[in-house]
Write a protein that holds these residues in place. Structure first.
Motif, PDB file in Angstrom:
ATOM      1  N   GLU A 148     -26.257 -14.188-100.668  1.00 23.40           N
ATOM      2  CA  GLU A 148     -25.244 -13.948 -99.635  1.00 23.40           C
ATOM      3  C   GLU A 148     -24.772 -15.313 -99.754  1.00 23.40           C
ATOM      4  N   GLY A 149     -23.385 -15.429 -99.333  1.00 22.36           N
ATOM      5  CA  GLY A 149     -22.608 -16.754 -99.397  1.00 22.36           C
ATOM      6  C   GLY A 149     -22.577 -17.440-100.686  1.00 22.36           C
ATOM      7  N   VAL A 150     -23.077 -17.028-101.801  1.00 26.21           N
ATOM      8  CA  VAL A 150     -22.730 -17.514-102.918  1.00 26.21           C
ATOM      9  C   VAL A 150     -21.946 -16.590-103.832  1.00 26.21           C
ATOM     10  N   ASP A 151     -22.671 -15.283-103.770  1.00 26.55           N
ATOM     11  CA  ASP A 151     -22.071 -14.168-104.637  1.00 26.55           C
ATOM     12  C   ASP A 151     -21.375 -13.082-103.851  1.00 26.55           C
ATOM     13  N   TYR A 152     -21.646 -13.155-102.489  1.00 24.16           N
ATOM     14  CA  TYR A 152     -20.727 -12.335-101.557  1.00 24.16           C
ATOM     15  C   TYR A 152     -20.662 -12.617-100.092  1.00 24.16           C
ATOM     16  N   TYR A 153     -20.068 -12.126 -99.446  1.00 28.66           N
ATOM     17  CA  TYR A 153     -19.815 -12.240 -98.040  1.00 28.66           C
ATOM     18  C   TYR A 153     -19.348 -11.108 -97.244  1.00 28.66           C
ATOM     19  N   PHE A 154     -19.596 -10.845 -96.016  1.00 28.48           N
ATOM     20  CA  PHE A 154     -19.037  -9.683 -95.151  1.00 28.48           C
ATOM     21  C   PHE A 154     -17.709 -10.253 -94.284  1.00 28.48           C
ATOM     22  N   ASN A 155     -16.668  -9.735 -94.539  1.00 28.72           N
ATOM     23  CA  ASN A 155     -15.489 -10.141 -93.870  1.00 28.72           C
ATOM     24  C   ASN A 155     -15.544  -9.487 -92.407  1.00 28.72           C
ATOM     25  N   GLU A 156     -14.565  -9.710 -91.520  1.00 27.86           N
ATOM     26  CA  GLU A 156     -14.654  -9.410 -90.213  1.00 27.86           C
ATOM     27  C   GLU A 156     -14.605  -8.213 -89.968  1.00 27.86           C
ATOM     28  N   LYS A 157     -14.498  -7.274 -90.780  1.00 26.67           N
ATOM     29  CA  LYS A 157     -14.475  -5.817 -90.661  1.00 26.67           C
ATOM     30  C   LYS A 157     -15.793  -5.151 -91.305  1.00 26.67           C
ATOM     31  N   GLY A 158     -16.527  -6.191 -91.623  1.00 26.77           N
ATOM     32  CA  GLY A 158     -17.952  -5.705 -92.003  1.00 26.77           C
ATOM     33  C   GLY A 158     -18.102  -5.358 -93.460  1.00 26.77           C
ATOM     34  N   MET A 159     -16.886  -5.502 -94.337  1.00 22.83           N
ATOM     35  CA  MET A 159     -17.030  -5.006 -95.764  1.00 22.83           C
ATOM     36  C   MET A 159     -17.725  -6.192 -96.360  1.00 22.83           C
ATOM     37  N   LEU A 160     -18.182  -5.653 -97.644  1.00 25.82           N
ATOM     38  CA  LEU A 160     -18.654  -6.839 -98.470  1.00 25.82           C
ATOM     39  C   LEU A 160     -17.826  -7.104 -99.213  1.00 25.82           C
ATOM     40  N   VAL A 161     -17.573  -8.620 -99.836  1.00 21.51           N
ATOM     41  CA  VAL A 161     -16.573  -8.918-100.509  1.00 21.51           C
ATOM     42  C   VAL A 161     -17.234 -10.029-101.607  1.00 21.51           C
ATOM     43  N   PHE A 162     -16.998  -9.676-102.785  1.00 21.41           N
ATOM     44  CA  PHE A 162     -17.566 -10.417-103.837  1.00 21.41           C
ATOM     45  C   PHE A 162     -16.667 -11.759-103.898  1.00 21.41           C
ATOM     46  N   THR A 163     -17.393 -12.759-104.355  1.00 16.62           N
ATOM     47  CA  THR A 163     -16.639 -14.190-104.449  1.00 16.62           C
ATOM     48  C   THR A 163     -16.317 -14.378-105.869  1.00 16.62           C
ATOM     49  N   GLU A 164     -15.512 -15.551-105.933  1.00 17.11           N
ATOM     50  CA  GLU A 164     -14.912 -16.121-107.263  1.00 17.11           C
ATOM     51  C   GLU A 164     -16.174 -16.092-108.200  1.00 17.11           C
ATOM     52  N   SER A 165     -17.199 -16.743-107.598  1.00 21.21           N
ATOM     53  CA  SER A 165     -18.594 -17.145-108.335  1.00 21.21           C
ATOM     54  C   SER A 165     -18.997 -15.995-108.885  1.00 21.21           C
ATOM     55  N   TYR A 166     -19.191 -14.774-108.162  1.00 21.91           N
ATOM     56  CA  TYR A 166     -19.564 -13.426-108.733  1.00 21.91           C
ATOM     57  C   TYR A 166     -18.698 -13.027-109.864  1.00 21.91           C
ATOM     58  N   HIS A 167     -17.578 -13.076-109.820  1.00 21.94           N
ATOM     59  CA  HIS A 167     -16.652 -12.451-110.641  1.00 21.94           C
ATOM     60  C   HIS A 167     -16.506 -13.462-111.852  1.00 21.94           C
ATOM     61  N   ARG A 168     -16.795 -14.481-111.865  1.00 18.31           N
ATOM     62  CA  ARG A 168     -16.924 -15.588-113.146  1.00 18.31           C
ATOM     63  C   ARG A 168     -18.322 -15.100-113.814  1.00 18.31           C
ATOM     64  N   ASN A 169     -19.466 -14.837-112.967  1.00 16.10           N
ATOM     65  CA  ASN A 169     -20.583 -14.749-113.803  1.00 16.10           C
ATOM     66  C   ASN A 169     -20.714 -13.538-114.292  1.00 16.10           C
ATOM     67  N   ARG A 170     -19.943 -12.310-113.872  1.00 16.16           N
ATOM     68  CA  ARG A 170     -19.815 -11.133-114.404  1.00 16.16           C
ATOM     69  C   ARG A 170     -18.919 -11.093-115.663  1.00 16.16           C
ATOM     70  N   GLY A 171     -18.081 -11.887-115.579  1.00 18.41           N
ATOM     71  CA  GLY A 171     -17.180 -12.267-117.021  1.00 18.41           C
ATOM     72  C   GLY A 171     -15.983 -11.295-117.281  1.00 18.41           C
TER      73      GLY A 171
END
Length: 69
Positions: free
Chosen positions: A7-30
């Motif tokens: 959490e905080g590196v690969d994802y975070y929770f927005n103000e509505k409680g939804m999980l949001v993947f970070t740019e870092s996560y997407h780059r690692n996925r490729g």
């Protein structure tokens, strides 16, 4: 073997409680998954039109996103 997400590196929770993947996560996925993710570093290359163009336009003017004229 799957890597554990941080959490905080690969994802975070927005103000509505939804999980949001970070740019870092997407780059690692490729690759772009085509879902129109908020932090997609691949310019939504797998997102079908016209949604792709809409997302790219919103990215240009983030302060105007969601506003109706």
């Amino acid at each position: 073997m799957k890597q554990e997400l941080t959490e905080g590196v690969d994802y975070y929770f927005n103000e509505k409680g939804m999980l949001v993947f970070t740019e870092s996560y997407h780059r690692n996925r490729g690759y772009c998954c085509g879902m129109g993710c908020k932090h997609c570093p691949y310019n939504y290359e797998a997102v079908p039109e016209p949604k792709r163009s809409d997302l790219l336009e919103q990215r240009k003017t983030p302060s105007d996103a969601g506003k109706k004229a």
